[in-house]
Design a protein around this motif. Structure first.
Motif, PDB file in Angstrom:
ATOM      1  N   GLN A   1       0.674  -1.452  -0.079  1.00  5.35           N
ATOM      2  CA  GLN A   1       0.059  -0.061  -0.105  1.00  5.35           C
ATOM      3  C   GLN A   1       0.804   1.600   0.228  1.00  5.35           C
ATOM      4  O   GLN A   1       0.923   2.084  -0.492  1.00  5.35           O
ATOM      5  CB  GLN A   1      -0.495   0.250   1.124  1.00  5.35           C
TER       6      GLN A   1
ATOM      7  N   GLU B   1       1.137   4.745  -2.870  1.00  3.53           N
ATOM      8  CA  GLU B   1       0.901   5.708  -2.576  1.00  3.53           C
ATOM      9  C   GLU B   1       2.045   6.107  -3.550  1.00  3.53           C
ATOM     10  O   GLU B   1       2.037   7.536  -4.021  1.00  3.53           O
ATOM     11  CB  GLU B   1       0.785   5.932  -1.630  1.00  3.53           C
TER      12      GLU B   1
ATOM     13  N   ASP C   1       1.455   7.079  -7.309  1.00  7.13           N
ATOM     14  CA  ASP C   1       0.965   7.144  -7.194  1.00  7.13           C
ATOM     15  C   ASP C   1       1.011   8.695  -6.923  1.00  7.13           C
ATOM     16  O   ASP C   1       1.007   9.502  -8.156  1.00  7.13           O
ATOM     17  CB  ASP C   1      -0.543   7.150  -6.367  1.00  7.13           C
TER      18      ASP C   1
END
Length: 84
Positions: free
Chosen positions: A30, A34, A37
């Motif tokens: 995760q 992030e 992104d």
């Protein structure tokens, strides 16, 4: 403790160890998502969270049978984004 109980205890400990590894690995993935992104959007990002979780994974692996994970650099994130 008989042999059956000892084997069951050992097997349960290994299972719990791998469950914890899976939790840490999901948190790491995760954090990587992030960072990727943010990088794709041209925003500032760090790999500090990724590497903090990686440190936990490495410490956890010393206590059992789980795999290791590598530390991540900002260049690795940039390279991944630029290849995709």
């Amino acid at each position: 403790m008989n042999v059956h109980e000892a084997i069951s205890k050992h097997s349960n400990a290994q299972h719990l160890h791998l469950v914890r590894f899976s939790e840490l690995d999901a948190q790491r993935e995760q954090a990587i998502d992030e960072a990727v992104d943010l990088c794709k959007r041209g925003l500032p990002f760090t790999v500090d969270t990724i590497n903090a979780i990686t440190a936990h994974i490495i410490a956890h692996a010393k206590e059992g049978i789980s795999p290791l994970r590598s530390y991540v650099t900002k260049d690795m994130v940039h390279d991944y984004v630029n290849k995709g």
